[in-house]
Design a protein around this motif. Structure first.
Motif, PDB file in Angstrom:
ATOM      1  N   SER A 150       2.377  -4.144   1.656  1.00 10.23           N
ATOM      2  CA  SER A 150       2.132  -4.755   0.215  1.00 10.23           C
ATOM      3  C   SER A 150       1.082  -4.124  -0.776  1.00 10.23           C
ATOM      4  O   SER A 150       0.062  -4.154  -0.354  1.00 10.23           O
ATOM      5  N   VAL A 151       1.622  -3.854  -2.007  1.00  8.39           N
ATOM      6  CA  VAL A 151       0.422  -3.116  -3.018  1.00  8.39           C
ATOM      7  C   VAL A 151       0.047  -2.127  -2.264  1.00  8.39           C
ATOM      8  O   VAL A 151      -1.431  -1.954  -2.744  1.00  8.39           O
ATOM      9  N   PHE A 152       0.303  -1.274  -1.461  1.00  6.13           N
ATOM     10  CA  PHE A 152      -0.339  -0.362  -0.767  1.00  6.13           C
ATOM     11  C   PHE A 152      -0.601   0.656  -1.581  1.00  6.13           C
ATOM     12  O   PHE A 152      -1.490   1.752  -1.269  1.00  6.13           O
ATOM     13  N   GLU A 153       0.286   0.911  -2.594  1.00 10.34           N
ATOM     14  CA  GLU A 153      -0.213   2.169  -3.753  1.00 10.34           C
ATOM     15  C   GLU A 153      -1.736   1.944  -4.135  1.00 10.34           C
ATOM     16  O   GLU A 153      -2.327   2.914  -4.262  1.00 10.34           O
ATOM     17  N   LEU A 154      -2.025   0.576  -4.593  1.00 10.99           N
ATOM     18  CA  LEU A 154      -3.147   0.310  -4.979  1.00 10.99           C
ATOM     19  C   LEU A 154      -4.253   0.216  -3.912  1.00 10.99           C
ATOM     20  O   LEU A 154      -5.310   0.745  -3.837  1.00 10.99           O
ATOM     21  N   VAL A 155      -3.949  -0.364  -2.704  1.00 10.68           N
ATOM     22  CA  VAL A 155      -4.842  -0.281  -1.507  1.00 10.68           C
ATOM     23  C   VAL A 155      -5.321   1.023  -1.044  1.00 10.68           C
ATOM     24  O   VAL A 155      -6.517   1.439  -0.913  1.00 10.68           O
ATOM     25  N   GLU A 156      -4.412   1.888  -0.889  1.00 10.46           N
ATOM     26  CA  GLU A 156      -4.720   3.342  -0.509  1.00 10.46           C
ATOM     27  C   GLU A 156      -5.074   4.153  -1.448  1.00 10.46           C
ATOM     28  O   GLU A 156      -5.786   5.076  -1.162  1.00 10.46           O
ATOM     29  N   TYR A 157      -5.256   3.738  -3.016  1.00 11.81           N
ATOM     30  CA  TYR A 157      -6.030   4.371  -3.749  1.00 11.81           C
ATOM     31  C   TYR A 157      -7.471   4.256  -3.533  1.00 11.81           C
ATOM     32  O   TYR A 157      -8.360   5.378  -3.926  1.00 11.81           O
ATOM     33  N   PHE A 158      -7.841   2.980  -3.055  1.00 12.16           N
ATOM     34  CA  PHE A 158      -9.368   2.957  -2.833  1.00 12.16           C
ATOM     35  C   PHE A 158      -9.628   3.329  -1.319  1.00 12.16           C
ATOM     36  O   PHE A 158     -10.541   3.783  -1.205  1.00 12.16           O
ATOM     37  N   LEU A 159      -8.811   2.791  -0.338  1.00 12.39           N
ATOM     38  CA  LEU A 159      -9.203   3.142   1.062  1.00 12.39           C
ATOM     39  C   LEU A 159      -8.795   4.540   1.567  1.00 12.39           C
ATOM     40  O   LEU A 159      -9.206   4.918   2.750  1.00 12.39           O
ATOM     41  N   GLY A 160      -7.881   5.217   1.063  1.00 12.35           N
ATOM     42  CA  GLY A 160      -7.075   6.409   1.609  1.00 12.35           C
ATOM     43  C   GLY A 160      -5.975   5.911   2.332  1.00 12.35           C
ATOM     44  O   GLY A 160      -5.753   4.805   2.702  1.00 12.35           O
ATOM     45  N   PRO A 161      -5.401   6.861   3.135  1.00 19.85           N
ATOM     46  CA  PRO A 161      -4.268   6.562   3.719  1.00 19.85           C
ATOM     47  C   PRO A 161      -4.477   5.678   4.996  1.00 19.85           C
ATOM     48  O   PRO A 161      -5.493   6.025   5.734  1.00 19.85           O
ATOM     49  N   LEU A 162      -3.755   4.716   5.358  1.00 20.42           N
ATOM     50  CA  LEU A 162      -3.747   3.777   6.394  1.00 20.42           C
ATOM     51  C   LEU A 162      -2.737   4.099   7.516  1.00 20.42           C
ATOM     52  O   LEU A 162      -1.597   4.546   7.305  1.00 20.42           O
ATOM     53  N   SER A 163      -3.179   3.630   8.731  1.00 21.06           N
ATOM     54  CA  SER A 163      -2.263   3.891   9.913  1.00 21.06           C
ATOM     55  C   SER A 163      -0.915   3.069   9.755  1.00 21.06           C
ATOM     56  O   SER A 163      -0.662   2.323   9.002  1.00 21.06           O
ATOM     57  N   GLN A 164       0.073   3.444  10.464  1.00 19.92           N
ATOM     58  CA  GLN A 164       1.456   3.076  10.438  1.00 19.92           C
ATOM     59  C   GLN A 164       1.355   1.537  10.880  1.00 19.92           C
ATOM     60  O   GLN A 164       1.928   0.568  10.795  1.00 19.92           O
ATOM     61  N   ASP A 165       0.411   1.334  11.975  1.00 20.73           N
ATOM     62  CA  ASP A 165       0.156   0.164  12.466  1.00 20.73           C
ATOM     63  C   ASP A 165      -0.320  -0.872  11.425  1.00 20.73           C
ATOM     64  O   ASP A 165       0.154  -1.955  11.443  1.00 20.73           O
ATOM     65  N   VAL A 166      -1.075  -0.311  10.549  1.00 22.60           N
ATOM     66  CA  VAL A 166      -1.696  -1.441   9.675  1.00 22.60           C
ATOM     67  C   VAL A 166      -0.683  -1.451   8.409  1.00 22.60           C
ATOM     68  O   VAL A 166      -0.403  -2.673   8.163  1.00 22.60           O
ATOM     69  N   ARG A 167      -0.267  -0.620   8.092  1.00 18.46           N
ATOM     70  CA  ARG A 167       1.284  -0.569   7.126  1.00 18.46           C
ATOM     71  C   ARG A 167       2.204  -1.329   7.550  1.00 18.46           C
ATOM     72  O   ARG A 167       2.807  -2.178   6.872  1.00 18.46           O
ATOM     73  N   ASN A 168       2.602  -1.645   9.011  1.00 17.17           N
ATOM     74  CA  ASN A 168       3.421  -2.634   9.432  1.00 17.17           C
ATOM     75  C   ASN A 168       3.002  -3.660  10.148  1.00 17.17           C
ATOM     76  O   ASN A 168       3.666  -4.554  10.743  1.00 17.17           O
ATOM     77  N   GLY A 169       1.787  -4.213   9.797  1.00 19.62           N
ATOM     78  CA  GLY A 169       1.202  -5.358  10.171  1.00 19.62           C
ATOM     79  C   GLY A 169       1.778  -6.562  10.171  1.00 19.62           C
ATOM     80  O   GLY A 169       1.508  -7.595  10.521  1.00 19.62           O
ATOM     81  N   ARG A 170       2.247  -6.853   8.815  1.00 16.47           N
ATOM     82  CA  ARG A 170       3.094  -8.078   8.365  1.00 16.47           C
ATOM     83  C   ARG A 170       4.585  -7.976   8.281  1.00 16.47           C
ATOM     84  O   ARG A 170       5.403  -8.427   7.467  1.00 16.47           O
ATOM     85  N   HIS A 171       5.286  -7.177   9.363  1.00 20.84           N
ATOM     86  CA  HIS A 171       6.516  -6.901   9.418  1.00 20.84           C
ATOM     87  C   HIS A 171       7.285  -7.911   9.508  1.00 20.84           C
ATOM     88  O   HIS A 171       6.816  -8.777  10.445  1.00 20.84           O
ATOM     89  N   PRO A 172       8.467  -8.283   8.779  1.00 18.71           N
ATOM     90  CA  PRO A 172       8.918  -9.637   9.150  1.00 18.71           C
ATOM     91  C   PRO A 172       9.828  -9.817  10.779  1.00 18.71           C
ATOM     92  O   PRO A 172       9.921 -10.706  11.083  1.00 18.71           O
ATOM     93  N   ASP A 173      10.026  -8.553  11.166  1.00 20.91           N
ATOM     94  CA  ASP A 173      10.584  -8.514  12.458  1.00 20.91           C
ATOM     95  C   ASP A 173       9.659  -9.048  13.381  1.00 20.91           C
ATOM     96  O   ASP A 173       9.760  -9.880  14.562  1.00 20.91           O
ATOM     97  N   ARG A 174       8.307  -8.997  13.335  1.00 25.89           N
ATOM     98  CA  ARG A 174       7.138  -9.334  14.083  1.00 25.89           C
ATOM     99  C   ARG A 174       7.022 -10.810  13.847  1.00 25.89           C
ATOM    100  O   ARG A 174       6.710 -11.684  14.870  1.00 25.89           O
ATOM    101  N   ALA A 175       7.065 -11.260  12.583  1.00 27.81           N
ATOM    102  CA  ALA A 175       7.144 -12.890  12.472  1.00 27.81           C
ATOM    103  C   ALA A 175       8.239 -13.411  13.120  1.00 27.81           C
ATOM    104  O   ALA A 175       8.220 -14.529  13.706  1.00 27.81           O
ATOM    105  N   ARG A 176       9.478 -12.806  13.126  1.00 24.77           N
ATOM    106  CA  ARG A 176      10.644 -13.321  14.075  1.00 24.77           C
ATOM    107  C   ARG A 176      10.253 -13.699  15.291  1.00 24.77           C
ATOM    108  O   ARG A 176      10.474 -14.398  16.063  1.00 24.77           O
ATOM    109  N   ALA A 177       9.599 -12.536  15.995  1.00 26.25           N
ATOM    110  CA  ALA A 177       9.471 -12.617  17.451  1.00 26.25           C
ATOM    111  C   ALA A 177       8.366 -13.616  17.674  1.00 26.25           C
ATOM    112  O   ALA A 177       8.394 -14.269  18.719  1.00 26.25           O
TER     113      ALA A 177
END
Length: 257
Positions: A150-177
């Motif tokens: 969420s809002v990673f265009e702005l987040v990665e502007y300041f922090l640089g590219p983040l890992s796929q694990d971080v990018r998917n950390g709040r995935h709704p499928d994880r919430a369901r599980a």
């Protein structure tokens, strides 16, 4: 396009605005965000009107809970940040709601099966086992949450590219599980990505001060070079565009084990 306000003046405005609570009215004319189609506040209000005992977790300044047209006989809200506790107390006590200061990572300070409705808008973390514990059999957890990247265009502007694990950390499928692992039945799960526009650098500064987990440790001094470059980009090309991720989850505690 040339702004009549300088970089320093805009930054100073973004720094000066208080960050308590979840009132985003200051952003009017300076930033825009599309809203999810499901209308969380309205839908939460409908569920509150039918509840007998409700808990709102991580209530912030209490603004969303206070917007409900009617509240059940017993309403409790928790919040971990002291300035928000004070703001929520002032807003919710006149409505008959009790605000409890409770750290986000602590167990909920309530008895088993105390509530037939638990709500939460944009919780930092969701402690599913605790939610399941305080829900009565047949009770419901209803929440709008921040989704992946969420809002990673702005987040990665300041922090640089983040890992796929971080990018998917709040995935709704994880919430369901996680909900199902806590013994809850997920009865609704919807997700949307929504356009955000930042029209000036002051809005960016205030956003990152208010939503502190976006760029951990953000300060103007630490990121002044990046902020100045982004200011010039907005002045030259127009609003900085990002996309928020939101998902709605509704889970129910079975009436019988």
């Amino acid at each position: 396009m040339t702004s009549t306000r300088t970089f320093e003046a805009l930054v100073d405005e973004g720094v000066a605005v208080p960050v308590e609570g979840w009132d985003f009215s200051w952003f009017e004319g300076r930033a825009t965000e599309e809203r999810p189609s499901w209308g969380y506040a309205r839908a939460m209000g409908e569920r509150l009107a039918c509840a007998s005992a409700a808990l709102d977790i991580q209530t912030g300044g209490g603004e969303v809970l206070a917007s409900a047209p009617s509240l059940p006989p017993l309403v409790v809200a928790t919040e971990g940040w002291p300035p928000n506790v004070a703001k929520a107390t002032a807003l919710l006590h006149p409505r008959g709601a009790v605000v409890v200061a409770s750290p986000e990572d602590a167990p909920l300070p309530f008895a088993d099966g105390a509530f037939d409705l638990v709500t939460s808008r944009h919780p930092v973390t969701t402690h599913w086992s605790e939610i399941a514990r305080v829900l009565r059999p047949g009770g419901t957890y209803f929440s709008q949450q921040v989704g992946p990247a969420s809002v990673f265009e702005l987040v990665e502007y300041f922090l640089g590219p983040l890992s796929q694990d971080v990018r998917n950390g709040r995935h709704p499928d994880r919430a369901r599980a996680a909900a199902e692992a806590a013994g809850l039945d997920v009865v609704d799960l919807r997700a949307e990505r929504l356009r955000i526009e930042f029209h000036d650098i002051g809005a960016v500064v205030h956003f990152l001060r208010k939503v502190i987990w976006m760029v951990p440790g953000f300060t103007v001094d630490r990121y002044r070079t990046e902020l100045h470059a982004l200011h010039e980009r907005i002045e030259a090309k127009g609003p900085f565009v990002a996309h928020s991720a939101r998902f709605l989850i509704e889970a129910r505690k079975p009436r019988h084990p």
